[in-house]
Design a protein around this motif. Structure first.
Motif, PDB file in Angstrom:
ATOM      1  N   GLY A 181       0.912  -1.201   0.102  1.00 46.51           N
ATOM      2  CA  GLY A 181      -0.058   0.035  -0.061  1.00 46.51           C
ATOM      3  C   GLY A 181       0.777   1.225  -0.040  1.00 46.51           C
ATOM      4  O   GLY A 181       1.674   1.365  -0.712  1.00 46.51           O
ATOM      5  N   ALA A 182       0.605   2.183   0.940  1.00 47.34           N
ATOM      6  CA  ALA A 182       1.409   3.248   1.088  1.00 47.34           C
ATOM      7  C   ALA A 182       1.922   3.408   2.519  1.00 47.34           C
ATOM      8  O   ALA A 182       1.245   3.556   3.374  1.00 47.34           O
ATOM      9  N   PHE A 183       3.386   3.131   2.538  1.00 50.81           N
ATOM     10  CA  PHE A 183       3.997   3.347   4.088  1.00 50.81           C
ATOM     11  C   PHE A 183       4.820   4.604   3.815  1.00 50.81           C
ATOM     12  O   PHE A 183       5.819   4.624   3.041  1.00 50.81           O
ATOM     13  N   THR A 184       4.845   5.416   5.052  1.00 48.49           N
ATOM     14  CA  THR A 184       5.446   6.559   5.039  1.00 48.49           C
ATOM     15  C   THR A 184       6.232   6.331   6.567  1.00 48.49           C
ATOM     16  O   THR A 184       5.304   6.168   7.458  1.00 48.49           O
ATOM     17  N   MET A 185       7.327   6.222   6.681  1.00 50.34           N
ATOM     18  CA  MET A 185       8.258   6.188   7.823  1.00 50.34           C
ATOM     19  C   MET A 185       8.854   7.538   8.035  1.00 50.34           C
ATOM     20  O   MET A 185       9.947   7.933   7.432  1.00 50.34           O
ATOM     21  N   SER A 186       8.631   8.160   9.284  1.00 52.58           N
ATOM     22  CA  SER A 186       9.339   9.368   9.658  1.00 52.58           C
ATOM     23  C   SER A 186      10.237   9.257  10.818  1.00 52.58           C
ATOM     24  O   SER A 186      10.846  10.249  11.344  1.00 52.58           O
ATOM     25  N   GLY A 187       9.894   8.106  11.601  1.00 52.40           N
ATOM     26  CA  GLY A 187      10.619   8.066  12.908  1.00 52.40           C
ATOM     27  C   GLY A 187      10.398   6.661  13.457  1.00 52.40           C
ATOM     28  O   GLY A 187       9.700   5.916  12.779  1.00 52.40           O
ATOM     29  N   GLY A 188      11.142   6.298  14.565  1.00 52.08           N
ATOM     30  CA  GLY A 188      10.945   4.961  15.255  1.00 52.08           C
ATOM     31  C   GLY A 188      11.933   4.155  14.789  1.00 52.08           C
ATOM     32  O   GLY A 188      12.858   4.423  13.789  1.00 52.08           O
ATOM     33  N   LYS A 189      11.761   2.714  15.086  1.00 56.21           N
ATOM     34  CA  LYS A 189      12.849   1.811  14.742  1.00 56.21           C
ATOM     35  C   LYS A 189      11.976   0.692  14.148  1.00 56.21           C
ATOM     36  O   LYS A 189      11.226   0.191  14.915  1.00 56.21           O
ATOM     37  N   ILE A 190      12.712  -0.227  13.135  1.00 55.67           N
ATOM     38  CA  ILE A 190      12.155  -1.361  12.821  1.00 55.67           C
ATOM     39  C   ILE A 190      13.448  -2.337  12.840  1.00 55.67           C
ATOM     40  O   ILE A 190      14.568  -2.090  11.925  1.00 55.67           O
ATOM     41  N   SER A 191      13.683  -3.258  13.643  1.00 52.71           N
ATOM     42  CA  SER A 191      14.795  -3.675  13.888  1.00 52.71           C
ATOM     43  C   SER A 191      14.577  -5.240  14.567  1.00 52.71           C
ATOM     44  O   SER A 191      13.420  -5.708  15.110  1.00 52.71           O
ATOM     45  N   TYR A 192      15.607  -6.242  14.565  1.00 54.72           N
ATOM     46  CA  TYR A 192      15.658  -7.452  14.806  1.00 54.72           C
ATOM     47  C   TYR A 192      14.256  -8.347  14.316  1.00 54.72           C
ATOM     48  O   TYR A 192      14.167  -9.126  15.199  1.00 54.72           O
ATOM     49  N   ASN A 193      13.862  -8.048  13.447  1.00 60.23           N
ATOM     50  CA  ASN A 193      12.863  -9.018  12.791  1.00 60.23           C
ATOM     51  C   ASN A 193      13.207 -10.017  11.797  1.00 60.23           C
ATOM     52  O   ASN A 193      14.525  -9.831  11.496  1.00 60.23           O
ATOM     53  N   ASN A 194      12.788 -11.019  11.790  1.00 64.53           N
ATOM     54  CA  ASN A 194      13.157 -12.354  11.004  1.00 64.53           C
ATOM     55  C   ASN A 194      12.190 -12.632   9.762  1.00 64.53           C
ATOM     56  O   ASN A 194      10.964 -12.624   9.770  1.00 64.53           O
ATOM     57  N   LYS A 209      10.675   6.877   2.803  1.00 62.59           N
ATOM     58  CA  LYS A 209      11.586   6.989   4.591  1.00 62.59           C
ATOM     59  C   LYS A 209      12.070   8.294   4.358  1.00 62.59           C
ATOM     60  O   LYS A 209      12.909   8.756   3.655  1.00 62.59           O
ATOM     61  N   TYR A 210      11.638   9.096   5.569  1.00 55.99           N
ATOM     62  CA  TYR A 210      12.139  10.595   5.883  1.00 55.99           C
ATOM     63  C   TYR A 210      12.667  10.440   7.210  1.00 55.99           C
ATOM     64  O   TYR A 210      13.570  11.286   7.580  1.00 55.99           O
ATOM     65  N   GLY A 211      12.764   9.410   7.997  1.00 63.29           N
ATOM     66  CA  GLY A 211      13.706   9.461   9.238  1.00 63.29           C
ATOM     67  C   GLY A 211      13.177   7.964   9.719  1.00 63.29           C
ATOM     68  O   GLY A 211      12.723   7.106   9.134  1.00 63.29           O
ATOM     69  N   GLY A 212      13.674   7.949  11.197  1.00 59.01           N
ATOM     70  CA  GLY A 212      13.677   6.613  11.733  1.00 59.01           C
ATOM     71  C   GLY A 212      14.865   5.736  11.106  1.00 59.01           C
ATOM     72  O   GLY A 212      15.688   6.113  10.537  1.00 59.01           O
ATOM     73  N   GLU A 213      14.955   4.529  11.747  1.00 63.09           N
ATOM     74  CA  GLU A 213      16.048   3.400  11.727  1.00 63.09           C
ATOM     75  C   GLU A 213      15.366   2.172  11.190  1.00 63.09           C
ATOM     76  O   GLU A 213      14.474   1.778  11.922  1.00 63.09           O
ATOM     77  N   ILE A 214      16.255   1.474  10.503  1.00 60.82           N
ATOM     78  CA  ILE A 214      16.059   0.283  10.132  1.00 60.82           C
ATOM     79  C   ILE A 214      17.102  -0.798  10.026  1.00 60.82           C
ATOM     80  O   ILE A 214      18.357  -0.253   9.264  1.00 60.82           O
ATOM     81  N   PHE A 215      17.467  -1.537  11.027  1.00 59.49           N
ATOM     82  CA  PHE A 215      18.660  -2.187  11.186  1.00 59.49           C
ATOM     83  C   PHE A 215      18.579  -3.497  11.779  1.00 59.49           C
ATOM     84  O   PHE A 215      17.541  -4.028  12.494  1.00 59.49           O
TER      85      PHE A 215
END
Length: 224
Positions: A181-194, A209-215
């Protein structure tokens, strides 16, 4: 209104499934429903059309649970329904499978704290269907599992992430987020997912993606 230690009695207080369901069904305007303890469910909790419901825990540091005890989705937000979550944990009892929250077309979910955790079903933590809307500004979506796609969030609607955390979720595609769909990320964290493919974000829609972290997700953090 909040005091230092508890909430002033300008909300509806509930202690059971019956009280919670009756409060939602009887609502004729926007209401705040305050949990004074954990609440267990024996069926899916439905937020129907034209209901604007805020669920919140009573107490300065409290975070009470809404526990589904059957193999069904814990909460469904229907067309023209609005659900706001503050310091509530949406989960399943041990051994029962089902999604956390399903946002149908025209429904709206806003999460400003708490958790959606330990839900294992078709699409894990939150499913946002076409025409649905989900806004995450704080809180945690964690330890959920999907059969195939979207362990944390499965989105074919509109998903806006301003803060919070999506972590330790699992799926075959998109352990954290599966987006078509439409996903906008401006902050927060997406991490340690499998996931087998794209542990962080699997995107086949629009992802800005305008901000936040994916790691630190297994596979690629974001689909190429």
């Amino acid at each position: 209104m909040k005091s230092n230690d508890t909430f002033i009695d300008d909300t509806i207080h509930v202690n059971s499934e019956e009280e919670l369901v009756n409060s939602i069904n009887n609502a004729t305007e926007s209401i705040v429903i305050t949990f004074d303890c954990d609440v267990t469910l024996t069926e899916t909790l439905c937020i129907s059309a034209n209901k604007n419901i805020t669920l919140i825990s009573n107490g300065k540091n409290a975070c009470f649970k809404l526990i589904e005890t059957q193999a069904v989705t814990t909460i469904v937000v229907n067309n023209k329904g609005v659900l706001i979550l503050e310091n509530i944990i949406v989960t399943h009892d041990y051994g029962y499978r089902g999604m956390g929250i399903d946002v149908l077309s025209g429904g709206k979910l806003v999460m400003t704290g708490g958790e959606i955790s330990n839900n294992n079903g078709g699409n894990g933590g939150v499913r946002v269907q076409k025409g649905g809307f989900f806004e995450l500004s704080d809180g945690k979506i964690s330890d959920n599992g999907a059969v195939s796609a979207g362990g944390g969030v499965y989105n074919v609607g509109i998903f806006k992430m301003y803060g919070g955390e999506i972590s330790n979720n699992s799926a075959i595609w998109g352990g954290g987020v599966w987006n078509n769909g439409a996903f906008t990320m401006s902050g927060g964290k997406i991490s340690y997912n499998n996931a087998v493919s794209n542990g962080g974000v699997y995107n086949s829609g629009t992802f800005n993606k305008y901000g936040g972290e994916i790691f630190d997700n297994t596979g690629d953090d974001v689909s190429k």
